[in-house]
Design an enzyme around this catalytic site. Structure first.
Site, PDB file in Angstrom:
ATOM      1  N   ASP A 241      -0.380   5.084   0.901  1.00  0.00           N
ATOM      2  CA  ASP A 241      -0.684   6.100   1.907  1.00  0.00           C
ATOM      3  C   ASP A 241      -0.615   5.522   3.317  1.00  0.00           C
ATOM      4  O   ASP A 241      -1.224   4.481   3.601  1.00  0.00           O
ATOM      5  CB  ASP A 241      -2.080   6.675   1.657  1.00  0.00           C
ATOM      6  CG  ASP A 241      -2.149   7.447   0.358  1.00  0.00           C
ATOM      7  OD1 ASP A 241      -2.343   8.667   0.405  1.00  0.00           O
ATOM      8  OD2 ASP A 241      -1.990   6.821  -0.716  1.00  0.00           O
TER       9      ASP A 241
ATOM     10  N   ASP B 166       0.848  -1.176   0.000  1.00  0.00           N
ATOM     11  CA  ASP B 166       0.000   0.000   0.000  1.00  0.00           C
ATOM     12  C   ASP B 166       0.896   1.243   0.000  1.00  0.00           C
ATOM     13  O   ASP B 166       2.091   1.158   0.325  1.00  0.00           O
ATOM     14  CB  ASP B 166      -0.874  -0.039   1.263  1.00  0.00           C
ATOM     15  CG  ASP B 166      -1.673   1.213   1.477  1.00  0.00           C
ATOM     16  OD1 ASP B 166      -2.329   1.668   0.527  1.00  0.00           O
ATOM     17  OD2 ASP B 166      -1.651   1.737   2.608  1.00  0.00           O
TER      18      ASP B 166
END
EC number: 3.1.3.3
Length: 313
Positions: A106, A104
């Protein structure tokens, strides 16, 4: 054979690990932690190896890690007079060094949520951040929540994206070292984000990812239209990206690592050989096979048994 890796910020030395080995008797069908204790880096990380008893399975690794962590922290307080920022990862020894990482972006590879920071340039950060937090906790449908937040950005000048990237986006400590070191060991690295390509592509390039997948903000006349291209990159996309890369590279599940912090990362985390909740929301931390709560992303190199002498910045 399984390995339990203890990772901290300078508190894991030989005497401490010896004390843990002396006091800790695993009683949850796992077997006993065995000597010799293997230090990965003096002061930072070390391994216990054990042959599991009948009934112990890979699905028991998370609960065993929590048990070891609790006991180790108690030993540190009672015997050494200190509080530890300790993470523990338990996993099979086989394929410990991973050949694929899917991550991922953020709040995982970077320190911020880009949509929240972009909203600050529109003067609505608090309003959007509240929705982001709820979505990451799994309380809202991710795609619907993204559409709703992006709609609020309609009319924001596209130049705000570049300003936000330059002024707000910082790499998570250890991100580049993790990816570059894994790639030097033959791994493929894929960044798959529910955020936006205008952030993900430069971040992916800076860290060294081989492939970047993210949502595209639509822009007309130099301003955001308040929409993104469809289909939205979501939990399903992350899972299928992991599974597709495994098939493409001919890898067994055990050779893969997935890392994220939010509810939309759970599907890929559960499918990876080492699925890691990184400084994650409670729903993710509770369901992941491994969790890093205190240390930076280089903890995932220690989890693979890779010492600092082999790290690449």
């Amino acid at each position: 054979m399984f390995v339990a890796t203890l990772i901290t910020d300078g508190g894991v030395d030989g005497s401490f690990l010896s004390e843990i080995a002396h006091q800790f008797d695993i009683d949850c069908t796992a077997g006993k932690l065995s000597a010799p204790i293997a230090l990965i880096d003096e002061g930072y990380a070390g391994d216990f190896f054990f042959s599991p008893s009948d009934g112990f399975a890979a699905s028991d690794c998370a609960s065993l890690a929590e048990s070891i962590r609790d006991r180790a922290e108690a030993v540190a307080r009672a015997g050494f007079g200190r509080e530890l920022k300790l993470d523990v990862v338990v996993q099979p020894v086989a394929n410990r060094r991973k050949r694929l990482i899917v991550a991922d972006m953020d709040s995982t590879m970077i320190t911020v949520e880009c949509i929240d920071e972009l909203a600050d340039y529109a003067g609505i950060k608090a309003q959007i951040a509240e929705v982001t937090e709820a979505a990451m906790r799994g309380e809202l449908d991710f795609a619907e929540a993204l559409d709703a937040r992006v709609a609020l950005l309609k009319g924001l000048g596209a130049d705000a994206i570049d300003r936000c990237l330059a002024e707000r986006v910082q790499l998570m400590p250890g991100a580049r070292t993790l990816v570059q070191t894994m790639k030097a060991n033959g791994a493929t690295a894929i960044l798959v984000s529910g955020g936006f390509t205008r952030f993900a592509r430069p971040v992916g390039e800076q860290i060294g990812f081989d492939r970047v997948i993210a949502n595209e903000l639509l822009i007309e006349g130099g301003a955001l239209t308040g929409t993104v291209t469809k289909p939205i990159v979501d939990s399903t996309t992350k899972e299928t990206t992991l599974l597709g890369a495994m098939a493409e590279l001919g890898l067994d599940e055990s050779a893969t690592l997935a890392v994220g912090d939010g509810a939309n990362d759970l599907a890929m985390i559960k499918k990876a050989g080492l699925g890691v909740a990184y400084h994650a929301k409670p729903i993710v931390a509770a369901a992941a096979g491994a969790r890093i709560d205190h240390n930076d992303l280089t903890a995932l190199l220690y989890a693979q048994g890779i010492p600092r002498s082999e790290w690449i910045d």
